[in-house]
Write an enzyme that holds these catalytic residues in place. Structure first.
Site, PDB file in Angstrom:
ATOM      1  N   ASP A   1     -19.065  -6.778 -24.996  1.00 49.60           N
ATOM      2  CA  ASP A   1     -18.991  -5.913 -23.816  1.00 49.60           C
ATOM      3  C   ASP A   1     -20.381  -5.481 -23.360  1.00 49.60           C
ATOM      4  O   ASP A   1     -20.671  -4.290 -23.232  1.00 49.60           O
ATOM      5  CB  ASP A   1     -18.110  -4.697 -24.117  1.00 49.60           C
TER       6      ASP A   1
ATOM      7  N   ASP B   1     -16.460 -10.092 -22.395  1.00 47.44           N
ATOM      8  CA  ASP B   1     -16.977  -9.165 -21.385  1.00 47.44           C
ATOM      9  C   ASP B   1     -18.495  -9.286 -21.314  1.00 47.44           C
ATOM     10  O   ASP B   1     -19.236  -8.533 -21.937  1.00 47.44           O
ATOM     11  CB  ASP B   1     -16.523  -7.729 -21.658  1.00 47.44           C
TER      12      ASP B   1
ATOM     13  N   HIS C   1      -7.058   1.060 -24.287  1.00 47.69           N
ATOM     14  CA  HIS C   1      -6.509  -0.244 -24.683  1.00 47.69           C
ATOM     15  C   HIS C   1      -5.674  -0.158 -25.960  1.00 47.69           C
ATOM     16  O   HIS C   1      -5.522  -1.151 -26.677  1.00 47.69           O
ATOM     17  CB  HIS C   1      -7.618  -1.278 -24.855  1.00 47.69           C
TER      18      HIS C   1
ATOM     19  N   VAL D   1     -12.737  -2.442 -26.571  1.00 41.36           N
ATOM     20  CA  VAL D   1     -12.836  -0.983 -26.661  1.00 41.36           C
ATOM     21  C   VAL D   1     -14.313  -0.627 -26.798  1.00 41.36           C
ATOM     22  O   VAL D   1     -14.985  -1.110 -27.710  1.00 41.36           O
ATOM     23  CB  VAL D   1     -12.028  -0.445 -27.861  1.00 41.36           C
ATOM     24  N   HIS D   2     -14.799   0.235 -25.918  1.00 41.66           N
ATOM     25  CA  HIS D   2     -16.240   0.487 -25.838  1.00 41.66           C
ATOM     26  C   HIS D   2     -16.672   1.531 -26.866  1.00 41.66           C
ATOM     27  O   HIS D   2     -17.120   2.636 -26.540  1.00 41.66           O
ATOM     28  CB  HIS D   2     -16.619   0.908 -24.424  1.00 41.66           C
TER      29      HIS D   2
END
Length: 546
Positions: free
Chosen positions: A201, A228, A376, A404-405
């Site tokens: 991400d 991502d 999520h 998931v960040h």
């Protein structure tokens, strides 16, 4: 024959003793000490800043190549140590209402390479080229056509060897400067790359630049990017952007993208990936819908994948070896049920893994199966239901995910139960993208989502129901940090995997806000093949490949 055998065994035992001594002295925990009580590091609210995209005026993303000189140069692996892919772009991309695609046949795809750095290298390889378009059938939206993308496969390489190369078309002439890469070690139980960087991400923000700077400082031999990539789909075709596309642009007739962000990303990353191989897998931000319901076109066009070499028909899933590690990259945004091509490929691939040659089995895909964050939450449940049993039966050791960040590491787990033979799931979706960090947990009061809100329409149907056993039985969420969650923290960063031998590997997570020498999380992941036997496929004489 007894002499060499005894010597190798003695070395392995000595290495194991040294690792154990180091673990005790430095107090690095091991999975043998687990399962661990769940730990949550409180969120530092001062870290919300800096998730701002680099502008197109930043010199690190501006086009400096002239004419058809190569740019956005990268290296990726083939299925084994003796082959790599070199990729690059020539010519200028276009965005506008009247675009004129370049002819990919107008420029050759040639790599000159060798073991000695010299102006004239004696080996030559030729590949193929393509151009892709991102087209929108709506008035007012600008279309995009890429530069000419080249992919060339080098074969017959020697393991653990530095090669020098130049790429381009010498007849124009338009050749790159000289770059170098190092091949992976030969596959074998005592043969591993030094450091493997794991990121997810990323995007192209100022915080992402810190992530990559720290990653480069850790000198990886290989990089895995768990989906991502550029976040070009947070932009309209006119370059207007938002942290939340659906919040700001809910009236657009199609989810637009600003494809120039891919070019910016490729230029920024060249400093790393022209020297260190990078392996990517798709995430949801690579969907990028366009005309005729096409998706993932930029992702599938810009990177080279060892799909064919590993028996796959898709850029969404493939496998490769890196020393004694067999990596499996899986696609969450393509069919994965038991009748799907991906599942059948995975069955064949796992059945052909020889654990006497590649003792470590590592899998990666984008959305996590075991995440306790509200963002999520249980979104990939259908994929877990379809594939977890198969992966468990073959003894997958580690699973890397993003999406998931934030950062989270699990205890060994299978089907939501603590299991000493289950894999360790590690979420590293904390690369620094502009959507900022995930900070809320599903087990905190008021944070449990409604089950019907959790599925992703691109990932299949609805599979997430209330738990039927365990501490959360009858509920959709836990009311405390789940016992499968060993450690979680909302910070940007990256991870490094160092496999030491056939049973011990050191995992380290680094936070962006720390110095490069300070660790945010660290553990030895220890395989127990005697306790957790797996189906065996034995190839005699692995050492003969040396």
């Amino acid at each position: 024959m007894l002499g060499p055998f005894f010597s190798s065994s003695a070395l392995t035992i000595s290495a194991l003793i040294l690792i154990n001594i180091a673990a005790v002295r430095c107090k690095i925990p091991t999975t043998l000490d687990g399962p661990f009580e769940p730990v949550t590091i409180p969120f530092d609210r001062s870290l919300r800043g800096n998730a701002v995209d680099l502008p197109d005026s930043d010199p690190r993303v501006r086009r400096r190549a002239k004419g058809f000189e190569p740019e956005q140069i990268s290296v990726s692996l083939s299925s084994n140590y003796d082959s790599v892919w070199i990729s690059w772009i020539t010519g200028e991309s276009q965005i506008g209402y009247n675009i004129n695609p370049l002819d990919p046949k107008s420029v050759s795809s040639i790599v000159h390479y060798g073991k000695i750095r010299e102006p004239v290298m004696h080996h030559e390889a030729r590949g193929y080229s393509l151009v892709y378009n991102q087209l929108y059938p709506f008035d007012g939206l600008q279309n995009y056509t890429s530069g000419i993308i080249h992919h060339v496969r080098l074969t017959g390489l020697t393991a653990s060897t530095i090669y020098y190369y130049r790429c381009g078309d010498p007849s124009i002439p338009a050749m790159s400067e000289i770059f170098s890469f190092k091949t992976m070690p030969v596959s074998g139980p005592r043969s591993y790359p030094g450091r493997i960087g794991i990121v997810g991400d990323l995007g192209l923000t100022y915080n992402m630049t810190t992530t990559i700077s720290h990653l480069i400082g850790n000198k990886p031999d290989l990089v895995l990017l768990i989906g991502d990539i550029t976040y070009a789909n947070l932009y309209l075709t006119n370059g207007t952007s938002s942290d939340c596309y659906s919040c700001s642009f809910s009236q657009t007739p199609i989810h637009e993208t600003y494809q120039l962000r891919w070019d910016y990303w490729g230029r920024f990353m060249q400093n790393l990936v022209s020297k260190v191989p990078i392996m990517v897998v798709e995430g949801n931000h690579e969907i990028e819908e366009q005309v005729q319901n096409q998706t993932f076109v930029a992702y599938s066009s810009r990177f080279a994948f060892p799909s064919k070499e590993s028996g796959s028909l898709s850029t969404f899933y493939y496998s490769f070896n890196s020393g004694g590690i067999h990596f499996i990259m899986l696609g969450a945004y393509i069919a994965y049920n038991k009748t799907a091509d991906q599942y059948k490929w995975l069955e064949r691939n796992l059945a052909n893994v020889d654990r006497s040659i590649t003792p470590w089995l590592v899998a990666a895909w984008h959305p996590p199966w075991y995440s306790s964050y509200q963002a999520h939450y249980r979104e990939a449940e259908c994929m877990r239901v379809a594939m977890e049993e198969l992966l468990y039966s073959y003894g997958v050791d580690i699973v890397f995910t993003g999406h998931v960040h934030a950062y989270e590491r699990s205890n060994r787990v299978y089907n939501y139960a603590l299991d000493p033979c289950g894999p360790v799931h590690i979420t590293v979706g904390d690369g620094g993208n502009r959507e900022k960090m995930a900070t809320e947990h599903a087990d905190e009061p008021g944070n449990c989502p409604e089950p019907w809100t959790t599925p992703d329409p691109y990932m299949g149907g609805f599979c997430a129901t209330n738990f039927t056993s365990g501490p959360a039985a009858g509920k959709f969420c836990w009311d405390q940090q789940p016992d499968y969650s060993a450690f979680r923290e909302s910070s940007f960063g990256h991870g490094i995997l160092e496999v030491k031998n056939e049973t011990w590997a050191l995992w380290t997570w680094y936070r962006n806000q720390d110095s490069q020498s300070k660790t945010g999380d660290q553990i030895y992941i220890v395989r127990q093949p005697d306790r957790c036997p797996v189906p065996s496929k034995v190839t005699k004489g692995w050492f003969s490949a040396r």
